[in-house]
Write an enzyme that holds these catalytic residues in place. Structure first.
Site, PDB file in Angstrom:
ATOM      1  N   GLU A  81       0.849  -1.190   0.000  1.00 41.85           N
ATOM      2  CA  GLU A  81       0.000   0.000   0.000  1.00 41.85           C
ATOM      3  C   GLU A  81       0.886   1.243   0.000  1.00 41.85           C
ATOM      4  OE1 GLU A  81      -2.079   1.029   3.717  1.00 41.85           O
ATOM      5  OE2 GLU A  81      -1.425  -0.925   4.459  1.00 41.85           O
ATOM      6  N   CYS A 113      -3.394  -3.521   4.749  1.00 39.12           N
ATOM      7  CA  CYS A 113      -2.429  -4.536   5.196  1.00 39.12           C
ATOM      8  C   CYS A 113      -2.858  -5.950   4.823  1.00 39.12           C
ATOM      9  CB  CYS A 113      -2.245  -4.438   6.710  1.00 39.12           C
ATOM     10  SG  CYS A 113      -1.790  -2.785   7.241  1.00 39.12           S
ATOM     11  N   HIS A 235      -2.000 -10.160  12.231  1.00 36.75           N
ATOM     12  CA  HIS A 235      -1.504  -8.914  11.653  1.00 36.75           C
ATOM     13  C   HIS A 235      -1.023  -8.037  12.804  1.00 36.75           C
ATOM     14  CE1 HIS A 235      -1.031  -5.135   9.832  1.00 36.75           C
ATOM     15  NE2 HIS A 235      -2.128  -4.611  10.334  1.00 36.75           N
TER      16      HIS A 235
END
Ligand code: COA
Length: 388
Positions: A81, A113, A235
Site C-alpha cells: 500500500e 495490510c 496482523h
C-alpha cells in the site's frame, strides 16, 4: 492425487537503519513505557533515501531465488500500500532486478495490510490448477504516519518474499478460510497524501470485530477447533494489538488465552514496527523461528486484517524439516547488525526524494543491500543492482 500447496521458501528483509522508541518518547515528552509496554514496540525500521518497496522487496526475494531458482515461476504478485507508481506495478521493477523469466505475469495488489493474504490465496488457487507452476509473492511496505500523531510510534518498514508451490517445504496452506468485508473509514490514504488518515482507536476495535467475524466464518466452513492450534499469528500494527486479539479470540472460543501461543510471532515485529502487507507473514516467520518446540505437523492459525476493511482467518500446517528451510540465522543477523539513528536523521529520512517537476534527483548511496534507487529522472525511477 490431490495437490498440496503452500510456502516452499521464505525471505525477509529490513533496512539497516532504525529509530529507538526511547528516542521518540524523549522528544515527544512521553513515558517510554507507553511504547515498550502500552503498544509493545521497541524500534522503528527506516528506509534510506535510496530504498523503497521495490528495493526492500527485491532484497527479501533474492535469497529465495538463489536457493530455489526461477524454474516454473510464472507469476509475481506484489502486495503493497506504499507503491511507487499509480499505474506500473512495483513487481515489474523487482522482476528486472531479480532477473526473472520474461514469461511471467506480474501485478500489484492493494487492500491496506490485507493484500498479501489475497495474493497467497490467489497463488494457492493457481498452483492447484497448474501444479508445476510456482508463484513469487513479495509483500513490502513503508509505514509512515504524521509527526506527533498517535500512529507515529507504530511506524516501520520491511518486506517478506514467499515462494508458493506444490512443494510446501515450510507450511501447507489449508483450503478452509473465513472472510469478512465491511465498508468503514478507519485508515485510508487519498491519492494526494503521503501519510494516511487514521482513526486509530476505531481501527483497533474493527480489527477485533473482523477477527471474530472471520473466525466465525472459518468455523462455519469446517475450520479447526481453537484448541488444535499450536501457534496463532496476527496482523501486527503493533504487538499489543495482537495480544488483545489473542485474548478476544480465546474468549470467543470459550478458551483460556495462552500467551505462549502468540508471543513467538511478535519477536521480530517489536524490532521492526508495522510493515503493513508484510506484517502477518513476518509474524509467521517469527513464530516458526522463535518457537522452541518443534512445530512440525502442527497447525498454525493466521489472522489478516486490512483497514477499510477486510479480515481473513485461515490455517497452515507446519511441514517436517521446516527449520532446515528457514534462514533464521540470516534474519537474526539482519536485525542485529542495524544502526541506530538520531532524531535529526529520522526527520531527514522522512524527506523522501520528490522531483515533481521532472528534474533529476541523484540519490546518495546509503543502502547496505544489493539493490538501490539510483535516481529519479524525467519522472522515471532508476534502480541498480550493485552486485554486492
Ligand atoms: N505505561 C504503560 N502503558 C501505557 C502508558 C505508560 N506510561 N501510557 C499509556 N499506556 C497504555 C494505555 O493504557 C494503552 O493500553 P490499553 O490499550 O491496553 O488500554 C496503550 O498504552 C496505548 O495508549 P493509548 O493512549 O490508547 O495510545 P494512543 O491513543 O496514543 O495510540 C493507537 C494507540 C492504536 C490509537 C495508535 O497507536 C494508532 O493510531 N495506531 C495506528 C493505527 C493502528 O495501528 N490501528 C490498529 C488496527 S490495524
Amino acid at each position: 492425487m490431490t495437490t498440496r500447496v503452500g510456502i516452499e521458501a521464505f525471505g525477509f528483509y529490513v533496512p539497516h537503519l532504525y529509530l529507538s522508541l526511547d528516542t521518540l518518547a524523549e522528544r515527544q515528552g512521553s513515558d517510554p513505557a507507553k511504547f515498550s509496554r502500552g503498544i509493545g514496540q521497541e524500534k522503528i525500521a527506516l528506509p534510506a533515501h535510496d530504498e523503497d518497496v521495490v528495493t526492500l522487496g527485491a532484497e527479501a526475494a533474492r535469497p529465495v531465488i538463489e536457493r530455489c531458482g526461477t524454474d516454473g515461476i510464472d507469476t509475481l504478485l506484489f502486495a503493497t500500500e506504499s507503491g511507487v507508481d499509480q499505474s506500473k506495478s512495483a513487481g515489474i521493477f523487482a522482476h528486472a532486478l531479480l532477473g526473472l523469466p520474461a514469461n511471467c505475469r506480474n501485478v500489484e495488489l492493494k487492500q491496506a495490510c490485507y493484500s498479501a493474504t489475497a495474493a497467497l490465496q490467489l497463488a494457492c488457487g493457481h498452483v492447484m490448477r497448474k501444479p508445476r507452476a510456482r508463484v513469487l509473492i513479495i509483500a513490502a511496505d513503508v509505514a509512515r504516519y504524521d509527526r506527533g500523531s498517535s500512529g507515529e510510534p507504530t511506524q516501520g518498514c520491511g518486506a517478506v518474499a514467499m515462494l508458493v508451490s506444490a512443494v510446501p517445504r515450510i507450511v501447507e496452506i489449508e483450503p478452509v478460510s473465513g472472510c469478512y468485508t465491511e465498508d468503514i473509514m478507519d485508515f485510508w490514504r487519498p491519492n494526494y497524501r503521503r501519510t494516511p488518515l487514521v482513526d486509530g482507536r476505531f481501527s483497533a476495535l474493527r480489527y477485533l470485530h473482523g477477527l471474530v467475524r472471520s473466525w466465525t466464518d472459518y468455523q462455519a466452513g469446517g475450520g479447526r477447533p481453537y484448541g488444535e492450534f499450536a501457534q496463532f499469528c496476527y496482523h501486527l500494527p503493533f504487538s499489543r494489538m495482537a495480544e488483545k486479539g489473542h485474548g478476544h479470540l480465546a474468549r470467543q472460543a470459550g478458551a483460556e488465552a495462552d500467551m505462549t501461543r502468540c508471543r513467538p510471532g511478535m519477536v521480530y515485529s517489536r524490532q521492526v514496527g508495522n510493515c503493513y502487507a508484510a506484517s502477518l507473514y513476518l509474524a509467521l516467520i517469527s513464530a516458526l523461528e522463535n518457537t522452541r518446540d518443534d512445530l512440525a505437523g502442527r497447525p498454525v492459525g493466521l489472522f489478516s486484517y486490512g483497514s477499510g476493511a477486510v479480515s481473513e482467518f485461515f490455517s497452515a500446517i507446519v511441514q517436517p524439516g521446516y527449520r532446515d528451510n528457514l534462514p533464521a540465522d540470516r534474519h537474526r543477523k539482519l536485525l542485529r547488525a542495524r544502526t541506530e539513528v538520531t532524531y535529526e536523521t529520522y526527520l531527514d529520512l522522512r524527506d523522501i526524494p520528490d522531483p515533481q517537476d521532472g528534474g533529476t534527483a541523484l540519490i546518495r548511496p546509503a543502502a547496505r543491500g544489493r539493490y538501490r534507487l539510483e535516481k529519479i529522472d524525467d519522472h522515471k525511477r532508476h534502480y541498480v543492482d550493485t552486485g554486492r
